[in-house]
Design a protein around this motif. Structure first.
Motif, PDB file in Angstrom:
ATOM      1  N   ILE A   1       0.838  -1.202   0.000  1.00 45.99           N
ATOM      2  CA  ILE A   1       0.000   0.000   0.000  1.00 45.99           C
ATOM      3  C   ILE A   1       0.874   1.254   0.000  1.00 45.99           C
ATOM      4  O   ILE A   1       0.622   2.214  -0.739  1.00 45.99           O
ATOM      5  N   ALA A   2       1.922   1.240   0.832  1.00 44.50           N
ATOM      6  CA  ALA A   2       2.818   2.395   0.912  1.00 44.50           C
ATOM      7  C   ALA A   2       3.548   2.621  -0.410  1.00 44.50           C
ATOM      8  O   ALA A   2       3.681   3.762  -0.877  1.00 44.50           O
ATOM      9  N   VAL A   3       4.014   1.540  -1.029  1.00 46.25           N
ATOM     10  CA  VAL A   3       4.732   1.653  -2.299  1.00 46.25           C
ATOM     11  C   VAL A   3       3.801   2.146  -3.407  1.00 46.25           C
ATOM     12  O   VAL A   3       4.189   2.977  -4.241  1.00 46.25           O
ATOM     13  N   ASN A   4       2.573   1.654  -3.414  1.00 50.17           N
ATOM     14  CA  ASN A   4       1.605   2.107  -4.418  1.00 50.17           C
ATOM     15  C   ASN A   4       1.320   3.598  -4.271  1.00 50.17           C
ATOM     16  O   ASN A   4       1.129   4.312  -5.267  1.00 50.17           O
ATOM     17  N   GLU A   5       1.288   4.070  -3.029  1.00 45.22           N
ATOM     18  CA  GLU A   5       1.072   5.498  -2.804  1.00 45.22           C
ATOM     19  C   GLU A   5       2.273   6.300  -3.308  1.00 45.22           C
ATOM     20  O   GLU A   5       2.116   7.389  -3.869  1.00 45.22           O
ATOM     21  N   CYS A   6       3.466   5.743  -3.130  1.00 45.81           N
ATOM     22  CA  CYS A   6       4.669   6.392  -3.672  1.00 45.81           C
ATOM     23  C   CYS A   6       4.580   6.499  -5.194  1.00 45.81           C
ATOM     24  O   CYS A   6       4.910   7.542  -5.776  1.00 45.81           O
ATOM     25  N   ALA A   7       4.146   5.424  -5.826  1.00 44.90           N
ATOM     26  CA  ALA A   7       4.018   5.419  -7.286  1.00 44.90           C
ATOM     27  C   ALA A   7       3.011   6.470  -7.743  1.00 44.90           C
ATOM     28  O   ALA A   7       3.219   7.154  -8.754  1.00 44.90           O
ATOM     29  N   ARG A   8       1.929   6.605  -6.993  1.00 41.26           N
ATOM     30  CA  ARG A   8       0.900   7.587  -7.344  1.00 41.26           C
ATOM     31  C   ARG A   8       1.432   9.011  -7.236  1.00 41.26           C
ATOM     32  O   ARG A   8       1.098   9.880  -8.044  1.00 41.26           O
ATOM     33  N   ARG A   9       2.288   9.241  -6.250  1.00 37.18           N
ATOM     34  CA  ARG A   9       2.779  10.597  -5.998  1.00 37.18           C
ATOM     35  C   ARG A   9       4.040  10.958  -6.784  1.00 37.18           C
ATOM     36  O   ARG A   9       4.421  12.128  -6.839  1.00 37.18           O
ATOM     37  N   LEU A  10       4.701   9.973  -7.379  1.00 46.10           N
ATOM     38  CA  LEU A  10       5.992  10.237  -8.015  1.00 46.10           C
ATOM     39  C   LEU A  10       5.941  11.291  -9.121  1.00 46.10           C
ATOM     40  O   LEU A  10       6.807  12.175  -9.153  1.00 46.10           O
ATOM     41  N   PRO A  11       4.977  11.255 -10.053  1.00 45.13           N
ATOM     42  CA  PRO A  11       4.980  12.274 -11.119  1.00 45.13           C
ATOM     43  C   PRO A  11       4.954  13.703 -10.579  1.00 45.13           C
ATOM     44  O   PRO A  11       5.710  14.564 -11.046  1.00 45.13           O
ATOM     45  N   GLU A  12       4.104  13.960  -9.596  1.00 43.74           N
ATOM     46  CA  GLU A  12       4.045  15.300  -9.011  1.00 43.74           C
ATOM     47  C   GLU A  12       5.332  15.615  -8.250  1.00 43.74           C
ATOM     48  O   GLU A  12       5.814  16.753  -8.256  1.00 43.74           O
ATOM     49  N   ALA A  13       5.908  14.592  -7.598  1.00 51.09           N
ATOM     50  CA  ALA A  13       7.158  14.793  -6.858  1.00 51.09           C
ATOM     51  C   ALA A  13       8.284  15.206  -7.801  1.00 51.09           C
ATOM     52  O   ALA A  13       9.121  16.048  -7.459  1.00 51.09           O
ATOM     53  N   ILE A  14       8.311  14.621  -8.986  1.00 50.06           N
ATOM     54  CA  ILE A  14       9.332  14.981  -9.977  1.00 50.06           C
ATOM     55  C   ILE A  14       9.167  16.437 -10.392  1.00 50.06           C
ATOM     56  O   ILE A  14      10.145  17.191 -10.491  1.00 50.06           O
ATOM     57  N   GLN A  15       7.926  16.857 -10.619  1.00 48.41           N
ATOM     58  CA  GLN A  15       7.666  18.244 -11.007  1.00 48.41           C
ATOM     59  C   GLN A  15       8.051  19.205  -9.887  1.00 48.41           C
ATOM     60  O   GLN A  15       8.624  20.274 -10.136  1.00 48.41           O
ATOM     61  N   ARG A  16       7.743  18.836  -8.640  1.00 45.59           N
ATOM     62  CA  ARG A  16       8.102  19.700  -7.512  1.00 45.59           C
ATOM     63  C   ARG A  16       9.614  19.793  -7.360  1.00 45.59           C
ATOM     64  O   ARG A  16      10.154  20.842  -7.003  1.00 45.59           O
ATOM     65  N   SER A  17      10.313  18.694  -7.635  1.00 47.88           N
ATOM     66  CA  SER A  17      11.774  18.710  -7.567  1.00 47.88           C
ATOM     67  C   SER A  17      12.351  19.670  -8.602  1.00 47.88           C
ATOM     68  O   SER A  17      13.285  20.428  -8.315  1.00 47.88           O
ATOM     69  N   LEU A  18      11.787  19.646  -9.806  1.00 50.43           N
ATOM     70  CA  LEU A  18      12.254  20.545 -10.862  1.00 50.43           C
ATOM     71  C   LEU A  18      11.988  22.003 -10.501  1.00 50.43           C
ATOM     72  O   LEU A  18      12.838  22.876 -10.722  1.00 50.43           O
ATOM     73  N   ARG A  19      10.796  22.266  -9.925  1.00 51.41           N
ATOM     74  CA  ARG A  19      10.481  23.637  -9.512  1.00 51.41           C
ATOM     75  C   ARG A  19      11.412  24.092  -8.397  1.00 51.41           C
ATOM     76  O   ARG A  19      11.847  25.249  -8.356  1.00 51.41           O
ATOM     77  N   SER A  20      11.733  23.179  -7.488  1.00 55.55           N
ATOM     78  CA  SER A  20      12.628  23.513  -6.382  1.00 55.55           C
ATOM     79  C   SER A  20      14.013  23.892  -6.896  1.00 55.55           C
ATOM     80  O   SER A  20      14.631  24.853  -6.425  1.00 55.55           O
ATOM     81  N   LYS A  21      14.506  23.147  -7.890  1.00 55.68           N
ATOM     82  CA  LYS A  21      15.810  23.463  -8.474  1.00 55.68           C
ATOM     83  C   LYS A  21      15.783  24.823  -9.163  1.00 55.68           C
ATOM     84  O   LYS A  21      16.723  25.615  -9.044  1.00 55.68           O
ATOM     85  N   ALA A  22      14.689  25.094  -9.885  1.00 53.21           N
ATOM     86  CA  ALA A  22      14.561  26.378 -10.575  1.00 53.21           C
ATOM     87  C   ALA A  22      14.505  27.524  -9.568  1.00 53.21           C
ATOM     88  O   ALA A  22      15.122  28.581  -9.770  1.00 53.21           O
ATOM     89  N   ASN A  23      13.774  27.322  -8.478  1.00 48.11           N
ATOM     90  CA  ASN A  23      13.682  28.358  -7.447  1.00 48.11           C
ATOM     91  C   ASN A  23      15.033  28.615  -6.795  1.00 48.11           C
ATOM     92  O   ASN A  23      15.391  29.757  -6.499  1.00 48.11           O
ATOM     93  N   ARG A  24      15.785  27.547  -6.567  1.00 46.06           N
ATOM     94  CA  ARG A  24      17.102  27.711  -5.948  1.00 46.06           C
ATOM     95  C   ARG A  24      18.030  28.504  -6.870  1.00 46.06           C
ATOM     96  O   ARG A  24      18.796  29.357  -6.416  1.00 46.06           O
ATOM     97  N   ARG A  25      17.956  28.220  -8.167  1.00 49.42           N
ATOM     98  CA  ARG A  25      18.779  28.975  -9.121  1.00 49.42           C
ATOM     99  C   ARG A  25      18.383  30.448  -9.123  1.00 49.42           C
ATOM    100  O   ARG A  25      19.239  31.332  -9.222  1.00 49.42           O
ATOM    101  N   ALA A  26      17.078  30.700  -8.997  1.00 52.94           N
ATOM    102  CA  ALA A  26      16.608  32.087  -8.966  1.00 52.94           C
ATOM    103  C   ALA A  26      17.112  32.800  -7.719  1.00 52.94           C
ATOM    104  O   ALA A  26      17.568  33.954  -7.781  1.00 52.94           O
ATOM    105  N   LEU A  27      17.072  32.127  -6.580  1.00 51.37           N
ATOM    106  CA  LEU A  27      17.527  32.745  -5.332  1.00 51.37           C
ATOM    107  C   LEU A  27      19.026  33.013  -5.344  1.00 51.37           C
ATOM    108  O   LEU A  27      19.504  33.938  -4.677  1.00 51.37           O
ATOM    109  N   ASP A  28      19.766  32.221  -6.096  1.00 47.86           N
ATOM    110  CA  ASP A  28      21.212  32.421  -6.183  1.00 47.86           C
ATOM    111  C   ASP A  28      21.570  33.748  -6.854  1.00 47.86           C
ATOM    112  O   ASP A  28      22.707  34.215  -6.752  1.00 47.86           O
ATOM    113  N   LYS A  29      20.599  34.357  -7.547  1.00 55.94           N
ATOM    114  CA  LYS A  29      20.845  35.635  -8.213  1.00 55.94           C
ATOM    115  C   LYS A  29      20.864  36.800  -7.220  1.00 55.94           C
ATOM    116  O   LYS A  29      21.355  37.881  -7.540  1.00 55.94           O
TER     117      LYS A  29
END
Length: 202
Positions: A111-139
């Protein structure tokens, strides 16, 4: 196929979880400690992380924090042999999908692993946004970053000015410059970028 990364210093637990994952037709890769996982993290395909709470080098909670620092927000399940409510709460605050106490059943794990699978696509997008935000803050300059931290912490320009020992007008100047560099039009845009929590306002 969902990659599963199993981090546990107990060899028997690692082997048992790998076998369980294979019975579920999942690709599992074991790690004996958090440090080994973090070393390989830049080269890993996004997946679910199964981590033991208490390990000798880096704890499961410390690993979650380290993943966040690296803008890796993959869904994570924390497992433990101890019923630690405080640790469970902290794990959830750090974004853990579930907190399983040993011994847990195959069904609970699935059940826990299936929930991870369900959340992974959004988690990938949030990771990308987090990286972009960090690059912006570095300015930002150090002073602009302090003003940014104050704004996202909910402080007014006057309060920030007092805290930093600056005039209100100077803070407003830094605020306008900071917003221009970040491409922010409104307070909502700044809150969306978020703060790393490393400034003086927390």
């Amino acid at each position: 196929m969902l990659p599963i990364y199993i981090i546990d210093d107990d060899t028997h637990v690692r082997q048992a979880l790998v076998m369980l994952c294979r019975s579920m037709d999942l690709a599992a890769r074991p790690f004996a400690g958090a440090a080994d996982f973090l070393d390989d993290l830049p080269f890993l395909e996004p997946g679910a992380v199964i981590v033991d709470l208490r390990m000798p080098d880096v704890s499961g909670l410390d690993l979650l924090a380290a993943m966040h620092e690296r803008d890796c927000l993959w869904p994570t399940v924390v497992i433990t042999g101890h019923g630690d409510i405080a640790a469970a709460v902290q794990a959830m605050k750090l974004g853990a999908v579930d907190f399983l106490q040993k011994p847990f059943t195959d069904e609970e794990f699935e059940i826990a692993v299936n929930e991870c699978a369900r959340r992974l696509p959004e988690a990938i997008q949030r990771s990308l946004r987090s990286k972009a935000n960090r690059r912006a803050l570095d300015k930002l300059t150090p002073r602009e970053r302090e003003v940014f931290d104050g704004v996202v912490a909910g402080h007014t320009s006057k309060a920030i000015a007092v805290r930093l020992g600056l005039s209100h007008r100077t803070v407003e100047t830094y605020r306008l410059s900071m917003m221009a560099k970040l491409g922010a039009q409104r307070l909502h845009d700044l809150l969306a970028i978020g703060s790393s929590g490393e400034g003086m306002f927390k």
